[in-house]
Scaffold this motif. Structure first.
Motif, mmCIF file in Angstrom:
data_model
loop_
_atom_site.group_PDB
_atom_site.id
_atom_site.type_symbol
_atom_site.label_atom_id
_atom_site.label_comp_id
_atom_site.label_asym_id
_atom_site.label_seq_id
_atom_site.Cartn_x
_atom_site.Cartn_y
_atom_site.Cartn_z
ATOM 1 N N LYS A 154 16.306 -18.624 112.218
ATOM 2 C CA LYS A 154 17.392 -17.829 111.669
ATOM 3 C C LYS A 154 18.538 -17.575 112.642
ATOM 4 O O LYS A 154 19.562 -17.037 112.246
ATOM 5 C CB LYS A 154 16.850 -16.492 111.163
ATOM 6 C CG LYS A 154 15.873 -16.639 109.997
ATOM 7 C CD LYS A 154 15.473 -15.273 109.449
ATOM 8 C CE LYS A 154 14.578 -15.429 108.239
ATOM 9 N NZ LYS A 154 14.211 -14.104 107.659
ATOM 10 N N MET A 214 21.149 -16.111 110.170
ATOM 11 C CA MET A 214 20.901 -16.330 108.752
ATOM 12 C C MET A 214 19.837 -15.338 108.268
ATOM 13 O O MET A 214 18.637 -15.633 108.307
ATOM 14 C CB MET A 214 20.455 -17.770 108.499
ATOM 15 C CG MET A 214 21.493 -18.816 108.849
ATOM 16 S SD MET A 214 21.001 -20.494 108.373
ATOM 17 C CE MET A 214 20.953 -20.342 106.588
ATOM 18 N N PRO A 215 20.256 -14.145 107.829
ATOM 19 C CA PRO A 215 19.272 -13.179 107.324
ATOM 20 C C PRO A 215 18.599 -13.640 106.038
ATOM 21 O O PRO A 215 17.523 -13.163 105.696
ATOM 22 C CB PRO A 215 20.121 -11.914 107.104
ATOM 23 C CG PRO A 215 21.511 -12.427 106.917
ATOM 24 C CD PRO A 215 21.622 -13.641 107.781
ATOM 25 N N ALA A 216 19.254 -14.569 105.324
ATOM 26 C CA ALA A 216 18.686 -15.159 104.115
ATOM 27 C C ALA A 216 19.131 -16.611 104.031
ATOM 28 O O ALA A 216 20.065 -17.019 104.712
ATOM 29 C CB ALA A 216 19.126 -14.380 102.876
ATOM 30 N N LYS A 217 18.488 -17.403 103.200
ATOM 31 C CA LYS A 217 18.791 -18.828 103.113
ATOM 32 C C LYS A 217 20.175 -19.092 102.518
ATOM 33 O O LYS A 217 20.723 -20.169 102.703
ATOM 34 C CB LYS A 217 17.721 -19.542 102.274
ATOM 35 C CG LYS A 217 16.320 -19.452 102.876
ATOM 36 C CD LYS A 217 15.298 -20.143 102.018
ATOM 37 C CE LYS A 217 15.487 -21.645 102.039
ATOM 38 N NZ LYS A 217 14.378 -22.353 101.340
ATOM 39 N N TRP A 218 20.746 -18.086 101.843
ATOM 40 C CA TRP A 218 22.005 -18.305 101.144
ATOM 41 C C TRP A 218 23.206 -17.700 101.863
ATOM 42 O O TRP A 218 24.329 -17.783 101.366
ATOM 43 C CB TRP A 218 21.928 -17.726 99.732
ATOM 44 C CG TRP A 218 21.495 -16.286 99.711
ATOM 45 C CD1 TRP A 218 20.216 -15.823 99.663
ATOM 46 C CD2 TRP A 218 22.343 -15.132 99.776
ATOM 47 N NE1 TRP A 218 20.202 -14.446 99.673
ATOM 48 C CE2 TRP A 218 21.491 -14.000 99.742
ATOM 49 C CE3 TRP A 218 23.722 -14.954 99.835
ATOM 50 C CZ2 TRP A 218 21.986 -12.703 99.792
ATOM 51 C CZ3 TRP A 218 24.227 -13.659 99.880
ATOM 52 C CH2 TRP A 218 23.357 -12.551 99.851
ATOM 53 N N VAL A 219 22.996 -17.080 103.034
ATOM 54 C CA VAL A 219 24.119 -16.463 103.735
ATOM 55 C C VAL A 219 23.978 -16.668 105.239
ATOM 56 O O VAL A 219 22.866 -16.676 105.786
ATOM 57 C CB VAL A 219 24.215 -14.947 103.407
ATOM 58 C CG1 VAL A 219 22.979 -14.210 103.896
ATOM 59 C CG2 VAL A 219 25.489 -14.339 103.996
ATOM 60 N N LYS A 220 25.117 -16.861 105.907
ATOM 61 C CA LYS A 220 25.138 -17.049 107.362
ATOM 62 C C LYS A 220 26.258 -16.197 107.949
ATOM 63 O O LYS A 220 27.404 -16.250 107.501
ATOM 64 C CB LYS A 220 25.364 -18.520 107.712
ATOM 65 C CG LYS A 220 25.455 -18.791 109.211
ATOM 66 C CD LYS A 220 25.482 -20.283 109.505
ATOM 67 C CE LYS A 220 26.716 -20.944 108.933
ATOM 68 N NZ LYS A 220 26.774 -22.391 109.286
ATOM 69 N N ASP A 227 20.564 -25.622 98.251
ATOM 70 C CA ASP A 227 19.712 -25.998 99.384
ATOM 71 C C ASP A 227 20.515 -26.537 100.562
ATOM 72 O O ASP A 227 20.095 -27.456 101.259
ATOM 73 C CB ASP A 227 18.652 -27.029 98.955
ATOM 74 C CG ASP A 227 17.660 -26.446 97.967
ATOM 75 O OD1 ASP A 227 17.370 -25.242 98.079
ATOM 76 O OD2 ASP A 227 17.192 -27.199 97.085
#
Length: 202
Positions: free
Chosen positions: A99, A129-135, A168
């Protein structure tokens, strides 16, 4: 009014999807200008006599600026060739877990031509990257056309950005600022806003 060429050459190396190393030479080449080419005679201001501008109509006072006895003396030329502001770029990043990614970037000028930086630019930053959809991105940059030997507010920039990731990782959309601190201070402001739109990966 002119034509020329320029090219970039780069190489990226990825080691075990953890370490990324990149190096590039950019803006190698020149432009030959063939129209509207003038040289400007360097004028010693201590020997210049001028009453200054009398109104905001600059065109009516060009004679005082560019005339025979003006501040500047222009001389037409057939053509001139100017090199591009060539630079060398080097970057290194590594992953901490899955992450966090930290990186270093350096941009070093090769020559002193219009558009060149006075000295190298150096930056350090990271992505979280706290989540797969946000950086989330944050870092600092110093150097370039400022004196980075004296670390103060005027020559340290803090870029910040947020990127939303979909499919993805096949497409992204984001917004960023080259210097977020400038929105909160009047000392050394840098008005900058960057957006990313529809970046596709195949």
């Amino acid at each position: 009014v002119g034509q020329g060429y320029g090219f970039d050459f780069g190489l990226n190396i990825v080691i075990k999807n953890k370490v990324k190393i990149g190096a590039a030479v950019i803006n190698m080449g020149s432009i030959k200008w063939t129209g509207n080419v003038y040289t400007v005679k360097d004028t010693s201001l201590e020997l210049t006599n001028a009453n200054g501008l009398n109104n905001f109509n600059i065109y009516s006072q060009l004679g005082d600026i560019l005339g025979k006895n003006g501040l500047l003396t222009l001389k037409g030329q057939k053509d001139t060739t100017i090199k591009l502001p060539s630079m060398c770029r080097f970057g290194l990043s590594f992953m901490l877990g899955k992450k966090i990614e930290l990186g270093f970037d350096a941009l070093l000028p090769f020559n002193e031509v219009p558009g060149s930086y006075k000295q190298g630019i150096f930056g350090f930053g990271g992505d979280i990257m706290p989540a797969k959809w946000v950086k989330l991105s944050l870092g600092f940059i110093t150097g370039g056309n400022t004196n980075f030997q004296e670390l103060n507010r005027a020559n340290i920039k803090m870029p910040v950005g947020i990127t939303f990731i979909g499919g993805d990782g096949s497409y992204e959309i984001g917004v960023a600022s080259r210097d977020a601190v400038t929105f909160f201070t009047q000392n050394g402001p840098t008005l900058s806003l960057s957006t990313g739109f529809m970046r596709f990966r195949f």
